[in-house]
Design a protein around this motif. Structure first.
Motif, PDB file in Angstrom:
ATOM      1  N   CYS A  54     131.173  73.459  66.802  1.00  5.84           N
ATOM      2  CA  CYS A  54     131.107  71.998  67.081  1.00  5.84           C
ATOM      3  C   CYS A  54     132.275  71.490  66.257  1.00  5.84           C
ATOM      4  O   CYS A  54     132.229  71.782  65.175  1.00  5.84           O
ATOM      5  N   LEU A  55     133.297  70.791  66.454  1.00  2.00           N
ATOM      6  CA  LEU A  55     134.410  70.312  65.840  1.00  2.00           C
ATOM      7  C   LEU A  55     134.591  68.685  66.350  1.00  2.00           C
ATOM      8  O   LEU A  55     134.671  68.412  67.404  1.00  2.00           O
ATOM      9  N   ARG A  57     136.990  65.465  64.954  1.00  2.00           N
ATOM     10  CA  ARG A  57     138.041  64.982  64.398  1.00  2.00           C
ATOM     11  C   ARG A  57     138.198  63.421  64.604  1.00  2.00           C
ATOM     12  O   ARG A  57     138.236  63.146  65.722  1.00  2.00           O
ATOM     13  N   SER A 293     127.281  69.378  62.640  1.00  2.00           N
ATOM     14  CA  SER A 293     128.424  68.714  62.645  1.00  2.00           C
ATOM     15  C   SER A 293     128.232  67.119  62.510  1.00  2.00           C
ATOM     16  O   SER A 293     128.828  66.397  61.536  1.00  2.00           O
ATOM     17  N   LEU A 378     137.902  65.517  59.368  1.00  2.74           N
ATOM     18  CA  LEU A 378     136.836  66.368  60.424  1.00  2.74           C
ATOM     19  C   LEU A 378     135.665  66.800  59.845  1.00  2.74           C
ATOM     20  O   LEU A 378     135.417  66.778  58.530  1.00  2.74           O
ATOM     21  N   ALA A 380     132.776  69.987  60.862  1.00  2.00           N
ATOM     22  CA  ALA A 380     132.725  71.429  61.658  1.00  2.00           C
ATOM     23  C   ALA A 380     131.448  72.105  61.530  1.00  2.00           C
ATOM     24  O   ALA A 380     130.938  71.970  60.429  1.00  2.00           O
ATOM     25  N   ILE A 404     142.191  76.038  62.133  1.00  3.63           N
ATOM     26  CA  ILE A 404     141.615  74.548  61.893  1.00  3.63           C
ATOM     27  C   ILE A 404     142.567  73.871  60.814  1.00  3.63           C
ATOM     28  O   ILE A 404     142.809  72.547  61.354  1.00  3.63           O
TER      29      ILE A 404
END
Length: 410
Positions: A54-55, A57, A293, A378, A380, A404
């Protein structure tokens, strides 16, 4: 929903309801595809039967996906009728990535006035005096300078079953001799978590599970995110596997000292009911990639989650402030930089990729990562079920982290 490239479409899960258009996060579609391609490369390395990732931003989820098998896809394992694909919301054991959560609970208790992080541990645990540990502070334990990095009482059986006997763990740690407490940097793989959680319990009168529930898990709407796993959820949990190249001397000896058990034994125990029944503050918190995350996004947002102040900004500032400069870690045998509870990024290249000196988070056994990077806005999480020390997966991991960092710059 299952989509992906031609060869991996059938084993890829995407949370389409959660993922936002890349443009809302200041990214291009090509950038997001490049990052996900790095996750696919990790899976193709063969070391990870399941990967969830999971990211976020700029606060927006751009990737919340899974790839591979939660059960039945391990090395040499036949995918029979019991095989089960991983999903984005599959719970995974975080192992040592749990330490970051336990540390933040300790900081939360300090915020509430229950403890002083600069006070001696023995002030809260009078029996914590063995071998000169009476002067060790909570801050030193949080930053891996407590002087008791292992269960190292000579002649004492300290295999994985020890971790399931809370009172015995506390007694062994309190009685053990200190190793240059306050001075020598040595990662406390298991021991520090028990002492920190015991202090939480004695000061609050609550179990550490209850404290986690009331301070983080429930306020942030988490489904899992707790020590151990309830019985109704165990049908969904991802199974852990020994993977990668065989672990041989001298790495096998170093791993056993850090983990208090043989490498393969730790992996096997992690799949048992009694491990999921237990509370191991430094190593058995279960979560989805999105939940981990979410935790780091809350830290990145100054302690706010959906308009609610979960942690005070000054609490987070202390929790992420460097406490130890880049120094040789006598347990991990590599240079490390810590705050009071978190592993910090390093320039030019550290745990979280190139030029991530502002990042903070934690590593979990093996190649599990959760982190926030303020310089890239971000948060992550990378959750994997293959437990591999050596192999080609390390190159794939390095490439993913580099991608990334590059794609989320600016």
């Amino acid at each position: 929903m299952r989509v992906g490239d031609g060869g991996l479409a059938g084993v890829t899960g995407i949370d389409t309801a959660a993922e936002r258009p890349p443009s809302e996060a200041g990214l291009s579609a090509a950038a997001v595809d490049s990052i996900w391609g790095g996750v696919e490369a990790m899976y193709r390395s063969g070391a990870f039967p399941a990967v969830t990732f999971c990211l976020r931003r700029r606060g927006q989820i751009v990737l919340n996906r899974s790839i591979g098998y939660a059960r039945g896809g391990g090395p040499g394992e036949s995918r029979g009728s019991n095989a089960r694909l991983a999903e984005p919301d599959t719970p995974v054991c975080m192992f040592s990535a749990s330490k970051a959560v336990t540390a933040i609970l300790v900081h939360k208790l300090a915020e509430e006035g229950g403890i002083d992080l600069d006070a001696r541990v023995s002030h809260y645990l009078p029996e914590f005096t063995g071998g000169g540990k009476d002067r060790t502070t909570l801050a030193q334990v949080l930053s891996h300078r407590g002087g008791f990095p292992m269960f190292n009482v000579e002649g004492t059986d300290s295999g994985p079953e020890t971790l399931l006997d809370w009172d015995r763990c506390i007694r062994l740690i309190c009685e053990a001799p200190a190793d240059k407490g306050g001075n020598r940097l040595a990662y406390h793989a298991i021991t520090g978590g028990f002492i920190l959680a015991e202090i939480i319990q004695r000061v609050t009168g609550m179990s550490v599970r209850e404290y986690l529930d009331t301070r983080l898990r429930k306020p942030m709407g988490m489904r899992y995110f707790t020590y151990g796993l309830d019985k109704r959820s165990r049908g969904r949990v991802a199974v852990n596997y020994v993977a990668g190249q065989p672990v041989r001397f001298p790495i096998s000896v170093l791993a056993k000292k850090a983990l208090s058990a043989d490498f393969a034994e730790v992996v096997n125990v992690s799949n048992t009911d009694y491990f999921m029944d237990a509370v191991v503050p430094a190593g058995n918190l279960y979560a989805t990639a999105e939940e981990l995350s979410r935790f780091y996004q809350m830290l990145l947002d100054g302690g706010v989650y959906e308009g609610r102040q979960v942690l005070a900004p000054e609490t987070i500032r202390r929790a992420i402030k460097p406490a130890v400069r880049l120094r040789f870690d006598h347990t991990l045998k590599i240079p490390m930089r810590y705050s009071e509870g978190l592993m910090l990024g390093v320039n030019p290249f550290g745990l979280y990729g190139p030029m991530t000196g502002a990042a903070y988070g934690h590593l979990g056994f093996m190649n599990i990562l959760g982190w926030a990077d303020p310089s890239r806005d971000l948060s992550a999480s990378l959750m994997v079920t293959g437990k591999a020390i050596l192999g080609g997966h390390l190159l794939a991991l390095g490439q993913l982290l580099s991608t990334i960092s590059w794609q989320c710059r600016g």
